[in-house]
Design an enzyme around this catalytic site. Structure first.
Site, PDB file in Angstrom:
ATOM      1  N   ALA A 189       8.834  13.266  -8.470  1.00 47.71           N
ATOM      2  CA  ALA A 189       7.764  14.079  -7.958  1.00 47.71           C
ATOM      3  C   ALA A 189       6.519  12.883  -7.948  1.00 47.71           C
ATOM      4  CB  ALA A 189       7.605  14.820  -9.291  1.00 47.71           C
TER       5      ALA A 189
ATOM      6  N   HIS B  73      -2.863  20.620 -14.646  1.00 49.70           N
ATOM      7  CA  HIS B  73      -2.718  20.737 -16.107  1.00 49.70           C
ATOM      8  C   HIS B  73      -4.073  21.357 -16.350  1.00 49.70           C
ATOM      9  CE1 HIS B  73       1.061  18.931 -16.289  1.00 49.70           C
ATOM     10  NE2 HIS B  73       0.936  17.856 -16.942  1.00 49.70           N
TER      11      HIS B  73
ATOM     12  N   CYS C 254      -0.352  12.208 -18.437  1.00 49.99           N
ATOM     13  CA  CYS C 254      -0.992  13.092 -17.645  1.00 49.99           C
ATOM     14  C   CYS C 254      -2.161  13.590 -18.652  1.00 49.99           C
ATOM     15  CB  CYS C 254      -0.205  13.624 -16.779  1.00 49.99           C
ATOM     16  SG  CYS C 254       1.102  14.406 -17.734  1.00 49.99           S
TER      17      CYS C 254
ATOM     18  N   LYS D 108       1.802  11.745 -28.344  1.00 55.96           N
ATOM     19  CA  LYS D 108       1.086  10.773 -27.446  1.00 55.96           C
ATOM     20  C   LYS D 108      -0.408  10.998 -27.227  1.00 55.96           C
ATOM     21  CE  LYS D 108       5.337  11.659 -24.535  1.00 55.96           C
ATOM     22  NZ  LYS D 108       5.662  12.131 -23.481  1.00 55.96           N
TER      23      LYS D 108
ATOM     24  N   SER E 255      19.718   9.007  -4.472  1.00 50.23           N
ATOM     25  CA  SER E 255      18.702   9.208  -3.645  1.00 50.23           C
ATOM     26  C   SER E 255      18.770   8.126  -2.438  1.00 50.23           C
ATOM     27  CB  SER E 255      17.476   9.136  -4.051  1.00 50.23           C
ATOM     28  OG  SER E 255      17.170  10.362  -5.006  1.00 50.23           O
TER      29      SER E 255
ATOM     30  N   GLY F 263       5.092  18.441 -14.259  1.00 50.57           N
ATOM     31  CA  GLY F 263       4.870  17.234 -15.546  1.00 50.57           C
ATOM     32  C   GLY F 263       6.180  17.213 -15.683  1.00 50.57           C
TER      33      GLY F 263
HETATM   34  N1  LIG Z   1       5.379  14.442 -13.598  1.00 50.73           N
HETATM   35  C1  LIG Z   1       4.345  13.950 -14.090  1.00 50.73           C
HETATM   36  O1  LIG Z   1       3.374  14.854 -13.866  1.00 50.73           O
HETATM   37  C2  LIG Z   1       4.170  12.510 -14.531  1.00 50.73           C
HETATM   38  C3  LIG Z   1       2.743  12.476 -15.069  1.00 50.73           C
HETATM   39  C4  LIG Z   1       2.845  11.337 -15.744  1.00 50.73           C
HETATM   40  C5  LIG Z   1       3.975  10.458 -15.865  1.00 50.73           C
HETATM   41  N2  LIG Z   1       4.917  11.063 -15.388  1.00 50.73           N
HETATM   42  C6  LIG Z   1       6.255   9.856 -15.758  1.00 50.73           C
HETATM   43  O2  LIG Z   1       6.898   9.622 -14.674  1.00 50.73           O
HETATM   44  C7  LIG Z   1       8.231   9.291 -14.721  1.00 50.73           C
HETATM   45  C8  LIG Z   1       8.962  10.031 -13.500  1.00 50.73           C
HETATM   46  O3  LIG Z   1       8.479  11.424 -13.430  1.00 50.73           O
HETATM   47  P1  LIG Z   1       8.618  12.624 -12.181  1.00 50.73           P
HETATM   48  O4  LIG Z   1       8.082  13.787 -12.734  1.00 50.73           O
HETATM   49  O5  LIG Z   1       8.402  11.755 -11.053  1.00 50.73           O
HETATM   50  O6  LIG Z   1      10.348  12.500 -12.529  1.00 50.73           O
HETATM   51  P2  LIG Z   1      11.347  12.950 -11.315  1.00 50.73           P
HETATM   52  O7  LIG Z   1      10.948  13.997 -10.335  1.00 50.73           O
HETATM   53  O8  LIG Z   1      12.569  13.652 -12.109  1.00 50.73           O
HETATM   54  O9  LIG Z   1      11.757  11.666 -10.667  1.00 50.73           O
HETATM   55  C9  LIG Z   1      12.481  10.760 -11.389  1.00 50.73           C
HETATM   56  C10 LIG Z   1      12.724   9.588 -10.397  1.00 50.73           C
HETATM   57  O10 LIG Z   1      13.265   8.466 -11.340  1.00 50.73           O
HETATM   58  C11 LIG Z   1      14.466   7.943 -10.491  1.00 50.73           C
HETATM   59  N3  LIG Z   1      15.434   7.453 -11.498  1.00 50.73           N
HETATM   60  C12 LIG Z   1      16.038   8.091 -12.731  1.00 50.73           C
HETATM   61  N4  LIG Z   1      16.857   7.164 -13.377  1.00 50.73           N
HETATM   62  C13 LIG Z   1      16.789   5.947 -12.576  1.00 50.73           C
HETATM   63  C14 LIG Z   1      17.368   4.740 -12.731  1.00 50.73           C
HETATM   64  N5  LIG Z   1      18.383   4.455 -13.544  1.00 50.73           N
HETATM   65  N6  LIG Z   1      17.083   3.792 -11.969  1.00 50.73           N
HETATM   66  C15 LIG Z   1      16.200   3.998 -10.740  1.00 50.73           C
HETATM   67  N7  LIG Z   1      15.499   5.225 -10.699  1.00 50.73           N
HETATM   68  C16 LIG Z   1      15.916   6.349 -11.527  1.00 50.73           C
HETATM   69  C17 LIG Z   1      14.972   9.158  -9.812  1.00 50.73           C
HETATM   70  O11 LIG Z   1      15.741   8.752  -8.822  1.00 50.73           O
HETATM   71  P3  LIG Z   1      16.878   9.556  -8.246  1.00 50.73           P
HETATM   72  O12 LIG Z   1      16.166  10.563  -7.238  1.00 50.73           O
HETATM   73  O13 LIG Z   1      17.800   8.860  -7.494  1.00 50.73           O
HETATM   74  O14 LIG Z   1      17.474  10.438  -9.516  1.00 50.73           O
HETATM   75  C18 LIG Z   1      13.601   9.844  -9.219  1.00 50.73           C
HETATM   76  O15 LIG Z   1      13.086   8.900  -8.355  1.00 50.73           O
HETATM   77  C19 LIG Z   1       8.655   9.855 -16.089  1.00 50.73           C
HETATM   78  O16 LIG Z   1       8.622   8.693 -16.988  1.00 50.73           O
HETATM   79  C20 LIG Z   1       7.369  10.721 -16.313  1.00 50.73           C
HETATM   80  O17 LIG Z   1       7.419  10.806 -17.786  1.00 50.73           O
HETATM   81  C21 LIG Z   1       5.171  11.893 -14.865  1.00 50.73           C
END
Ligand SMILES: NC(=O)c1ccc[n+]([C@@H]2O[C@H](COP(=O)([O-])OP(=O)(O)OC[C@H]3O[C@@H](n4cnc5c(N)ncnc54)[C@H](OP(=O)(O)O)[C@@H]3O)[C@@H](O)[C@H]2O)c1
Length: 349
Positions: free
Chosen positions: A26, A254, A141, A225, A53, A172
């Protein structure tokens, strides 16, 4: 700075070589979009994730880029790496990327509280970038939107207390949670049940006062956090903060109900004036016109929207605010890209 490949800062032909780790997620997908929207000078964009992916395509400036499997050597020769793949991956790969010459901007929780890692919101503490040693952390966030709104108030009137309750969108938690809310809602509207997979209870038509795991002190890690990161960013380890973090069945955006105590008394109109001039803030606060921030106002923008500004009825120097921002944009991708822009501006990239 741990550059070992001989690359000097600012040593770019035209634009930077940028890698995104977690590009299929995301936040990662939003990073690609925000780099394009803001016309960040990218000479080469590498998209990285896992085998799950690998091979998928993402559009960037009209070109279809293919996602590859991440491994440390993928960062060799790259200037900037935007990480959004979770904290364990970040812990294992970020230093490897730095060793290979990258500056890493990390969205996970892995490095935020390390004393020598700057935790940066460009509208609030960009000067911290001067001290970076290869890794820069993007705050949580919920923390980002809160400090963007509160820093100008702190600078003008001082702040002694913050009590915040959050209403956090499912995006999130990532792409799986967006799908869970969609499919649960459809099933429930059809009178069917569907077992939750991402959250411990259904999120459709429900609220969960539970984000991340719980700590021994009764607070969730998300709440801690917000407390610890706010103290670090505002450089005020003694500021009193309490947080309650709640997941709500909203896809994007949010919202936060924030109670503050200032040190100097302020008129509500003065708080409005201070916030109207603050970078990154939109004051949207006209009750006669029914103007107040809502998640559906922030779907496509990067501002932190503040409304419902009012005086506490009992406490001197007590005020209430309602603050809304897009968690995937200002809460993650946009903040990271803005950090990249600030590094460029300061000649640190
Ligand atoms: N969502 C938010 O609003 C938000 C805000 C601030 C911070 N964050 C942080 O940003 C990070 C990602 O969040 P998200 O919401 O984007 O999660 P997400 O939609 O679940 O995406 C996770 C991503 O990480 C990749 N990934 C997982 N394990 C991996 C590995 N071992 N090596 C390389 N790539 C890997 C996944 O790839 P695959 O597709 O190949 O599985 C996917 O591209 C988290 O740490 C989260 O806490 C999120």
């Amino acid at each position: 700075m741990l550059f070992e490949n001989g690359r000097k800062r600012g040593d770019t032909v035209s634009g930077y070589k940028v890698a995104i780790l977690g590009a299929s997620g995301a936040v990662g997908r939003m990073m690609v979009k925000v780099l394009e929207e803001r016309n960040f000078p990218v000479r080469d964009l590498k998209l990285l994730a896992t085998e799950r992916s690998a091979g998928k395509k993402i559009d960037f400036h009209g070109e279809k880029l293919t996602i590859e499997v991440a491994h440390p050597d993928q960062f060799k020769g790259y200037d900037l790496a935007l990480f959004s793949a979770g904290s364990s991956v970040s812990r294992s790969i970020a230093l490897e990327a730095v060793k290979r010459g990258c500056v890493v901007i990390d969205n996970s929780n892995a490095w935020r509280m390390e004393p020598d890692v700057p935790l940066v919101v460009p509208e609030v503490n960009p000067e911290e970038l001067e001290n970076h040693r290869g890794i820069i952390a993007n705050p949580n966030c919920s923390t980002i939107q809160m400090v963007v709104a509160l820093k100008p108030i702190k600078d003008r009137f001082g702040l002694s207390r913050i009590i915040v309750s959050t209403y956090q969108a499912v995006s999130g938690t990532g792409l799986r949670a967006i799908e869970e809310l969609k499919s649960q809602s459809l099933h429930m509207l059809n009178g069917e049940t569907k077992e939750p997979e991402v959250y411990p209870y259904p999120i459709a038509f429900n609220l969960l006062p539970h984000i991340d795991t719980f700590s021994e002190n009764g607070y969730s890690r998300e709440e801690m956090k917000m407390i610890n990161e706010t103290r670090k960013i505002l450089k005020d380890p003694k500021i009193k903060i309490a947080a309650t973090a709640v997941r709500v069945p909203v896809f994007y955006g949010h919202s936060e109900s924030i109670y503050i105590k200032t040190i100097e008394p302020a008129e509500v109109i003065e708080i409005r004036q201070v916030l109207s001039k603050a970078p990154g803030v939109v004051v949207y606060d006209n009750l006669e016109k029914l103007q107040y921030p809502m998640p559906n106002l922030v779907e496509d923008n990067d501002q932190v929207w503040v409304g419902r500004i009012r005086r506490d009825l009992d406490e001197d120097c007590g005020y209430h605010l309602w603050v809304v921002a897009n968690n995937l944009r200002k809460g993650a991708a946009t903040n990271a890209v803005q950090i990249g822009e600030e590094l460029m501006k300061r000649g640190l990239l």
